[in-house]
Design a protein around this motif. Structure first.
Motif, short mmCIF file in Angstrom:
data_model
loop_
_atom_site.label_atom_id
_atom_site.label_comp_id
_atom_site.label_asym_id
_atom_site.label_seq_id
_atom_site.Cartn_x
_atom_site.Cartn_y
_atom_site.Cartn_z
N ARG A 1 0.83 -1.20 0.00
CA ARG A 1 0.00 0.00 0.00
C ARG A 1 0.87 1.25 0.00
O ARG A 1 1.99 1.24 0.50
CB ARG A 1 -0.90 0.03 1.23
CG ARG A 1 -1.93 -1.05 1.21
CD ARG A 1 -3.06 -0.73 2.08
NE ARG A 1 -3.99 -1.87 2.08
CZ ARG A 1 -4.77 -2.17 3.07
NH1 ARG A 1 -4.77 -1.43 4.15
NH2 ARG A 1 -5.59 -3.19 2.99
N PHE B 1 1.08 4.76 1.63
CA PHE B 1 0.63 5.60 2.72
C PHE B 1 1.21 6.99 2.52
O PHE B 1 1.95 7.23 1.56
CB PHE B 1 1.08 5.01 4.07
CG PHE B 1 0.43 3.69 4.40
CD1 PHE B 1 -0.92 3.61 4.67
CD2 PHE B 1 1.17 2.52 4.44
CE1 PHE B 1 -1.52 2.40 4.97
CE2 PHE B 1 0.59 1.31 4.74
CZ PHE B 1 -0.77 1.25 5.01
N GLU B 2 0.89 7.91 3.42
CA GLU B 2 1.40 9.28 3.32
C GLU B 2 2.92 9.31 3.40
O GLU B 2 3.55 10.18 2.81
CB GLU B 2 0.81 10.14 4.43
CG GLU B 2 -0.68 10.35 4.29
CD GLU B 2 -1.26 11.13 5.45
OE1 GLU B 2 -0.51 11.46 6.38
OE2 GLU B 2 -2.46 11.39 5.42
#
Length: 156
Positions: free
Chosen positions: A118, A120-121
């Motif tokens: 994934r 993410f920030e």
């Protein structure tokens, strides 16, 4: 408690006032348009299909297609953790292990499998589970992972 028992609807409205205005305006439009259609149908006249209004076309939500992210590795890939990068990362420092802690050697030596990836920030992370090690999977940044083509226990 007395205020709650006397007027619970005033304290906890179900919809915002703006939503109520929109709902009542839509219901009024439906009520005003329905008798005209019934009257013309009763008279035997054919009604042409209604043309879409400019306001309705502008209010219709546009479909936004999201691009699929491009990941640096695939699910199911065999990886190991780069020891130098991990020991100098915020991930290792946040755990609070003492210097030269030997309990994490399996992440550098044994094979781990990528279960999920994934964005993410803070960057791209992979969920890693180690084969044959009874520990829960861990999210690690992909920049500190070493891809392995071999499925055996030999060192790379």
């Amino acid at each position: 408690m007395e205020a709650l028992a006397s007027a619970p609807r005033a304290l906890f409205p179900r919809a915002s006032p703006a939503a109520l205005l929109v709902a009542t305006a839509a219901a009024a439009r439906r009520r005003s348009a329905a008798p005209i259609c019934r009257a013309s149908a009763a008279a035997g006249e054919e009604t042409p299909p209604a043309a879409p209004k400019a306001a309705d076309a502008a209010a219709a939500p546009k479909k936004i297609l999201k691009k699929k992210p491009v990941y640096s590795m695939k699910k199911g890939q065999i990886v190991r953790v780069d020891k130098e990068k991990y020991l100098n990362s915020i991930n290792y420092l946040s755990v609070g292990h003492p210097p030269f802690y030997k309990g994490l050697d399996y992440i550098y030596e044994d094979r781990g499998e990528v279960l999920d990836i994934r964005n993410f920030e803070t960057g791209e992370y992979a969920l890693i589970a180690w084969v044959g090690i009874p520990t829960p999977p861990a999210w690690l940044p992909t920049y500190m992972l070493i891809k392995s083509d071999k499925l055996d226990y030999e060192r790379i």
